[in-house]
Design an enzyme around this catalytic site. Structure first.
Site, PDB file in Angstrom:
ATOM      1  N   SER A  93       9.277  -8.980  -1.570  1.00  0.00           N
ATOM      2  CA  SER A  93       9.633 -10.300  -1.027  1.00  0.00           C
ATOM      3  C   SER A  93      10.003 -11.258  -2.168  1.00  0.00           C
ATOM      4  O   SER A  93       9.810 -10.947  -3.349  1.00  0.00           O
ATOM      5  CB  SER A  93       8.454 -10.876  -0.243  1.00  0.00           C
ATOM      6  OG  SER A  93       7.499 -11.366  -1.161  1.00  0.00           O
ATOM      7  N   ASN A 104      -3.409   9.301   5.476  1.00  0.00           N
ATOM      8  CA  ASN A 104      -2.495   8.350   6.145  1.00  0.00           C
ATOM      9  C   ASN A 104      -1.416   7.773   5.248  1.00  0.00           C
ATOM     10  O   ASN A 104      -0.329   7.446   5.728  1.00  0.00           O
ATOM     11  CB  ASN A 104      -3.289   7.213   6.800  1.00  0.00           C
ATOM     12  CG  ASN A 104      -4.198   6.492   5.845  1.00  0.00           C
ATOM     13  OD1 ASN A 104      -5.101   7.101   5.269  1.00  0.00           O
ATOM     14  ND2 ASN A 104      -4.003   5.199   5.669  1.00  0.00           N
ATOM     15  N   CYS A 161       1.105   6.917  11.278  1.00  0.00           N
ATOM     16  CA  CYS A 161       0.283   7.819  10.464  1.00  0.00           C
ATOM     17  C   CYS A 161      -0.705   8.655  11.290  1.00  0.00           C
ATOM     18  O   CYS A 161      -0.976   9.814  10.952  1.00  0.00           O
ATOM     19  CB  CYS A 161      -0.440   7.031   9.381  1.00  0.00           C
ATOM     20  SG  CYS A 161      -1.008   5.415   9.905  1.00  0.00           S
ATOM     21  N   THR A 175       0.837  -1.214   0.000  1.00  0.00           N
ATOM     22  CA  THR A 175       0.000   0.000   0.000  1.00  0.00           C
ATOM     23  C   THR A 175       0.870   1.262   0.000  1.00  0.00           C
ATOM     24  O   THR A 175       0.649   2.182  -0.788  1.00  0.00           O
ATOM     25  CB  THR A 175      -0.903  -0.005   1.258  1.00  0.00           C
ATOM     26  OG1 THR A 175      -1.665  -1.207   1.242  1.00  0.00           O
ATOM     27  CG2 THR A 175      -1.830   1.183   1.299  1.00  0.00           C
ATOM     28  N   LEU A 219       8.453  -1.363   3.908  1.00  0.00           N
ATOM     29  CA  LEU A 219       8.509  -2.785   4.270  1.00  0.00           C
ATOM     30  C   LEU A 219       7.590  -3.109   5.426  1.00  0.00           C
ATOM     31  O   LEU A 219       7.430  -2.311   6.360  1.00  0.00           O
ATOM     32  CB  LEU A 219       9.935  -3.160   4.684  1.00  0.00           C
ATOM     33  CG  LEU A 219      10.957  -3.392   3.576  1.00  0.00           C
ATOM     34  CD1 LEU A 219      12.338  -3.555   4.188  1.00  0.00           C
ATOM     35  CD2 LEU A 219      10.580  -4.607   2.720  1.00  0.00           C
ATOM     36  N   ASP A 220       7.061  -4.306   5.396  1.00  0.00           N
ATOM     37  CA  ASP A 220       6.318  -4.845   6.517  1.00  0.00           C
ATOM     38  C   ASP A 220       7.239  -4.844   7.749  1.00  0.00           C
ATOM     39  O   ASP A 220       8.419  -5.195   7.653  1.00  0.00           O
ATOM     40  CB  ASP A 220       5.913  -6.279   6.155  1.00  0.00           C
ATOM     41  CG  ASP A 220       4.905  -6.821   7.115  1.00  0.00           C
ATOM     42  OD1 ASP A 220       3.718  -6.599   6.888  1.00  0.00           O
ATOM     43  OD2 ASP A 220       5.327  -7.451   8.118  1.00  0.00           O
ATOM     44  N   HIS A 273      -7.005   9.557   8.135  1.00  0.00           N
ATOM     45  CA  HIS A 273      -7.197   9.314   9.569  1.00  0.00           C
ATOM     46  C   HIS A 273      -7.705  10.598  10.235  1.00  0.00           C
ATOM     47  O   HIS A 273      -7.080  11.666  10.129  1.00  0.00           O
ATOM     48  CB  HIS A 273      -5.875   8.913  10.234  1.00  0.00           C
ATOM     49  CG  HIS A 273      -5.403   7.526   9.900  1.00  0.00           C
ATOM     50  ND1 HIS A 273      -6.118   6.635   9.143  1.00  0.00           N
ATOM     51  CD2 HIS A 273      -4.262   6.878  10.266  1.00  0.00           C
ATOM     52  CE1 HIS A 273      -5.434   5.492   9.041  1.00  0.00           C
ATOM     53  NE2 HIS A 273      -4.314   5.618   9.702  1.00  0.00           N
TER      54      HIS A 273
END
Ligand code: NDP
Ligand code: PHD
Length: 360
Positions: free
Chosen positions: A40, A338, A154, A17, A87-88, A251
């Site tokens: 990944s 956000n 965020c 995202t 990155l996650d 947000h």
């Protein structure tokens, strides 16, 4: 035409995202050229258009669609002047460190390094002076070019910009109570199941309240006099309650504050302070700096995510319903996009600022 250097950017987590936002924002910014995309092993080796599930209404730029996604290994990112990370968090610690140690400037969205003393936690329209500790970070890791700069959670972003402007004019803030209404894009893709969020409000976002309560103090703090660490504002007390709502982007936060001095400015003085707020990115003429960093709304039913999240291309914070609070001093509603100022847009403007300061 600008004579400023074009920076070759690598994007980690390019398929997610935040990664998609990076691609849109950097593609239309003359200061950057997208050089390498990383994700990944599920995505590596595939053309970007096949590896990602493109979810933005902006079209995927053609030159990016055909780029082959690489694994997130520094050797694949040769020739990049800087790295953006979406990155996650489960993998960001090791991967971002390997890029920093590979002598790349890394601009990260992940939470992993935000609270480290020598890592600037910077919202570009609030506290870029915290870049002052980069020298110390480089010394610690024996690097001449590399470092990590993070942006904030965020939800914290919008609140921190407003509080920083107020703090500069009226002095420190001692108490903040905040209730958030957070968009589903904040949870990444596919995020929250539709059966959980449609016709519903979910009153829990794992770890979010703790991050808001800690990160705000660091952003409103200052660098030590010898620039060796960031000192959080220890006097600031923050209480957060977080909710997920059925909004796609943006947000919203209901915020109440108290000033430390015990003295209250007037509501008009607060509005003037926020409307007249000018930040370093504007003074330096950064390409993606908003013309107006804080937009003060007078209509009683604003700001609203659907109507106000794209103000200043998503780089402004909107505030409205500024009024007296019978318990603390004042209360108001804040809105931030956000994934733009709350994520990719903040990293991008941080990089423009770092370039102006000779850090890239
Ligand atoms: N969404 C938001 O509003 C905000 C998000 N953030 C933070 O930004 C980061 C990204 O969030 P978001 O974009 O929402 O998350 P997504 O889940 O949408 O994307 C995660 C990205 O990480 C990649 N990834 C996952 N595992 C690995 C791995 N082992 N090696 C390399 N890459 C990997 C994915 O690649 P692949 O597609 O190949 O799996 C994907 O590109 C997170 O740390 C998040 O907390 C911060 C502020 C706001
Ligand atoms: N938790 C935020 C997004 C996020 O990923 O935050 P952080 O980067 O602080 O983990 C949300 O769900 O809206």
């Amino acid at each position: 035409m600008s004579t400023k250097k074009v920076m070759r950017a690598g994007i980690l987590g390019a398929t997610g995202t935040v990664g998609q936002r990076f691609i849109c924002l950097l593609s239309s910014n003359p200061r950057f050229e997208i050089h390498v995309l990383g994700a990944s092993d599920r995505s590596a080796g595939r053309p970007y258009s096949q590896a990602t599930n493109w979810k933005l209404s902006d079209r995927l730029p053609e030159n990016v669609a055909s780029m082959i996604v690489k694994s997130c290994n520094p050797s694949e990112f040769e020739g990049c002047d800087l790295i953006f990370s979406g990155l996650d968090a489960s993998v960001a610690t090791e991967i971002e460190k390997s890029f920093m140690e590979g002598n790349f400037p890394v601009f990260s969205n992940a939470k992993n390094y935000r609270m480290f003393d020598t890592v600037p936690l910077v919202i570009p329209t609030a506290n870029p002076e915290h870049f002052a500790v980069i020298g110390q970070q480089r010394k610690e890791f024996n690097l001449n070019r590399g470092y990590i700069i993070t942006n904030s959670n965020c939800s914290v972003t919008g609140i921190a910009v407003v509080l920083k402007a107020l703090q500069l004019t009226f002095g420190k803030i001692s108490k903040v109570m905040v209730t958030t209404m957070q968009a589903i894009s904040g949870a990444g893709y596919p995020g929250v199941a539709s059966l959980d969020i449609m016709d519903n409000v979910v009153p829990h976002i794992g770890g979010e309240e703790e991050k808001i309560e800690q990160e705000l103090g660091k952003i409103l703090g200052s660098a030590s006099t010898d620039n060796t660490s960031i000192l959080s504002d220890d006097q600031l007390k923050v209480s957060a309650m977080c909710n997920r709502v059925a909004v796609i982007d943006g947000h919203t936060s209901s915020v109440s504050i108290e000033f430390a001095s015990g003295q209250k400015p007037s509501i008009q003085e607060i509005k003037t302070c926020l409307s007249e707020y000018r930040c370093m990115a504007q003074q330096l003429g950064c390409h993606s700096a908003p013309k107006q960093a804080i937009i003060v709304h007078e209509n009683q039913d604003r700001p609203q995510p659907r109507l106000d999240r794209m103000n200043e291309n998503g780089m402004a914070v909107s505030i409205g319903r500024i009024r007296e609070c019978p318990i603390l001093d004042f209360k108001f509603t804040i809105l931030v996009h956000n994934t733009i100022l709350g994520a990719a847009g903040a990293s991008m403007l941080n990089a423009e600022l770092a370039s102006e300061m000779g850090l890239i």
